[in-house]
Scaffold this motif. Structure first.
Motif, PDB file in Angstrom:
ATOM      1  N   LEU A  18       0.634  -1.140   0.251  1.00 45.10           N
ATOM      2  CA  LEU A  18       0.114   0.166  -0.293  1.00 45.10           C
ATOM      3  C   LEU A  18       0.800   1.006   0.363  1.00 45.10           C
ATOM      4  O   LEU A  18       0.401   2.463  -0.479  1.00 45.10           O
ATOM      5  CB  LEU A  18      -0.969  -0.152   1.107  1.00 45.10           C
ATOM      6  N   ASN A  19       2.045   0.930   0.703  1.00 47.40           N
ATOM      7  CA  ASN A  19       2.976   2.653   0.511  1.00 47.40           C
ATOM      8  C   ASN A  19       3.841   2.549  -0.928  1.00 47.40           C
ATOM      9  O   ASN A  19       3.884   3.528  -1.599  1.00 47.40           O
ATOM     10  CB  ASN A  19       4.145   1.592   1.348  1.00 47.40           C
ATOM     11  N   ALA A  20       3.921   1.273  -1.636  1.00 43.01           N
ATOM     12  CA  ALA A  20       4.281   1.189  -2.672  1.00 43.01           C
ATOM     13  C   ALA A  20       3.643   1.741  -3.384  1.00 43.01           C
ATOM     14  O   ALA A  20       3.732   1.880  -5.302  1.00 43.01           O
ATOM     15  CB  ALA A  20       4.842  -0.066  -2.925  1.00 43.01           C
ATOM     16  N   THR A  21       2.442   1.883  -4.084  1.00 38.72           N
ATOM     17  CA  THR A  21       0.889   2.105  -4.749  1.00 38.72           C
ATOM     18  C   THR A  21       1.969   4.126  -5.437  1.00 38.72           C
ATOM     19  O   THR A  21       1.406   4.643  -6.007  1.00 38.72           O
ATOM     20  CB  THR A  21      -0.539   2.343  -4.316  1.00 38.72           C
ATOM     21  N   GLY A  22       2.288   4.527  -3.832  1.00 33.83           N
ATOM     22  CA  GLY A  22       3.142   6.013  -4.302  1.00 33.83           C
ATOM     23  C   GLY A  22       3.579   6.017  -4.914  1.00 33.83           C
ATOM     24  O   GLY A  22       3.753   7.453  -5.528  1.00 33.83           O
ATOM     25  N   LEU A  23       4.399   5.252  -5.957  1.00 31.49           N
ATOM     26  CA  LEU A  23       5.292   4.972  -6.697  1.00 31.49           C
ATOM     27  C   LEU A  23       5.133   5.700  -8.515  1.00 31.49           C
ATOM     28  O   LEU A  23       5.226   6.087  -9.132  1.00 31.49           O
ATOM     29  CB  LEU A  23       6.139   4.188  -7.179  1.00 31.49           C
ATOM     30  N   PHE A  24       3.604   4.878  -8.349  1.00 32.64           N
ATOM     31  CA  PHE A  24       2.890   4.810  -9.922  1.00 32.64           C
ATOM     32  C   PHE A  24       2.201   6.576  -9.964  1.00 32.64           C
ATOM     33  O   PHE A  24       2.515   6.905 -11.453  1.00 32.64           O
ATOM     34  CB  PHE A  24       1.425   3.861  -9.277  1.00 32.64           C
TER      35      PHE A  24
END
Length: 555
Positions: A18-24
């Motif tokens: 859920l934190n890695a969705t901020g990469l997009f």
């Protein structure tokens, strides 16, 4: 009892996702785009000493985050991923250090809880999308505290060196005020546990010396760029010392609101900010802090350590008294807040746990309803897919975590934050960021065969670093960009012939009245997406909130 390892690692994996969705989502204006441009120039020129923004010397933040981003660009290219990925790794480093620090004095269950709380605190998740300096500061601060605490517990000398190194890097990220969250908790712990003689121990004075030794690269860069060149105009005057700014104006100047960069302080700003910034754990955090202070006053049922309480409260008080306040400032002590919250939750009686589970479940459902409401209001592309995603995650969460237990409490909150993070980062922000005019204009220019290799003049009248949507154009443009801050500078750049210029529609009209000839190539709507309003969110009124930017051919 600790959480089952298999369940714990599964929840950690979900938290990382859920934190890695901020990469997009693309890089967000204002600060994120500005920092990305500074690192871009550093990577492309190979100049890791001088910081430049808007075509001129820049003195505000220290170098460390820009060094990391520039090195990432060298590996992954000048892309959104290249800018955000190292910040995500740094954030995950703070999660690992939080677990390790908690394990020094608490049970495995508390360390696990603290890990999951930190992974799901809202503003931490948000900062992995809107990347600034805070994701880098978090591991540097909690990491320094961990190593220094190991020294206190009779750890080896290399922990002193590692703690000092991380402190030096933190200084090169934010300035001397980082010594407050690093040192205040340790000092309070020594005073409250009868170890006050630690204040006289030579090793801590050695740690201070080593920390500033590790800060010498920053001092060298500032001295080279500013102190050796008193003729440079910075903040509207000459003779500005970069070293003095680093040690005083950038920190005490902001605290007392006497420096060149000013804000509007509100003593209760962080009291209400923390309520939403630390969701869904803000209420347990407030109760845990209140309970810890009460026990401390009554001198009973002492905490195993007071580092987390001291660092968290001292930093909170410092920022509350400051004249310059922004919501993301408190992110740096989220690891300590996570530990305070975790130790409170781990001590709950069965009856209290049942009440907290019900109460937190209501908060999780409100978060889910908020996500659905935003989708229905904004009506982004793929809205049906988004709502299906929310329904599936919500049903799965209640299926796997249907019992009243601490595991269920954690699982439900992680499910709620998964809904919110994915809704924001994969569905809403892609819609909002279409209105970053600079980014959309740069991509348009990149795709036009006749314009792809043409340099662009960014016409932004004024002084300082400005604002608006120019930084995202500078970052996403593949061809070179140059700034023109005055009419005379623009005329000089047009002496060799007509040029491609990006500017606001208002400035375009003004130039047309002052002897310039403009031919509009394309028009792009703009909104300051980091400050959302209802009028912008509502498609029916969105057009009324937009201001146009123009890509034009000017001579």
């Amino acid at each position: 009892m600790p959480i089952n390892d298999r369940l714990f690692y599964a929840l950690v994996a979900v938290g990382i996702f859920l934190n890695a969705t901020g990469l997009f989502p693309p890089i967000m204006e204002l600060d994120g785009a500005l920092y990305a441009c500074i690192a871009k120039q550093m990577a492309q020129t190979g100049d890791f000493v001088n910081l430049y923004a808007v075509g001129t010397d820049w003195l505000d933040k220290p170098h460390f985050p820009f060094w990391i981003a520039a090195l990432s660009y060298r590996i992954f290219g000048v892309t959104t991923f290249g800018y955000k990925f190292p910040a995500l790794l740094a954030f995950l480093g703070s999660v690992a250090y939080t677990y390790r620090f908690a394990r020094l004095t608490y049970s495995k269950a508390v360390a696990q809880l603290a890990t999951l709380v930190l992974l799901t605190a809202f503003h931490g998740v948000l900062s992995n999308s809107d990347v600034r300096a805070e994701p880098y500061l978090m591991p540097l601060i909690i990491g320094a505290v961990y190593h220094f605490y190991r020294v206190f517990l009779k750890g080896r000398f290399y922990h002193l060196v590692l703690g000092s190194l991380l402190t030096g890097c933190a200084l090169m990220t934010k300035g001397v005020f980082v010594l407050i969250p690093i040192g205040a908790g340790l000092i309070l712990h020594w005073l409250l546990t009868g170890h006050w003689r630690e204040l006289l121990n030579w090793r801590w004075y050695l740690a201070v010396v080593l920390s500033f030794v590790f800060t010498l690269p920053e001092i060298y860069c500032l001295y080279q760029q500013f102190d050796l060149h008193p003729e440079k105009v910075v903040f509207g005057k000459t003779g500005v010392s970069g070293v003095k700014f680093f040690f005083w104006d950038s920190q005490f100047g902001r605290f007392f609101n006497t420096g060149p960069i000013k804000g509007e302080g509100d003593k209760f700003f962080f009291v209400h900010t923390l309520l939403w910034a630390f969701l869904p754990w803000s209420l347990p955090l407030y109760v845990s802090v209140g309970q810890a202070i009460t026990r401390l006053i009554k001198r009973k049922d002492a905490l195993p350590e007071y580092v987390s309480l001291g660092s968290g409260l001292a930093t909170f008080a410092l920022f509350s008294l400051s004249g310059f306040q922004l919501p993301h400032y408190l992110n740096i002590v989220f690891p300590f807040y996570a530990i305070l919250t975790a130790q409170y939750l781990a001590r709950l009686t069965p009856i209290a746990l049942r009440r907290w589970t019900i109460g937190q479940t209501v908060i999780g459902l409100l978060i889910t309803l908020l996500a659905i409401g935003l989708l229905l209001l904004v009506q982004p592309a793929h809205m049906v897919s988004a709502i299906v995603w929310i329904i599936v995650i919500t049903l799965a969460t209640f299926y796997f975590f249907r019992h009243i237990s601490l595991d269920s409490l954690l699982g439900r909150m992680i499910g709620a934050m998964m809904v919110l993070a994915v809704t924001l980062n994969l569905f809403l922000y892609p819609t909002f960021l279409q209105y970053q005019a600079g980014m959309t204009a740069a991509r348009y220019a990149n795709e036009q065969p006749a314009q792809a290799n043409q340099s662009t003049i960014l016409y932004e009248p004024g002084t300082g670093v400005g604002g608006g949507s120019f930084w995202s154009y500078e970052f996403y443009a593949t061809a070179p960009t140059y700034y023109a801050r005055t009419d005379s500078a623009l005329r000089k750049q047009l002496l060799s012939g007509k040029k491609q210029v990006f500017l606001t529609a208002e400035d375009a009209d003004s130039l047309g009245k002052r002897g310039f000839t403009l031919r509009t190539l394309a028009v792009f709507p703009y909104f300051h997406v980091s400050q959302l309003t209802y009028g912008f969110l509502n498609p029916a009124t969105r057009s009324q909130t937009l201001s146009p930017y123009i890509l034009a051919e000017v001579k």
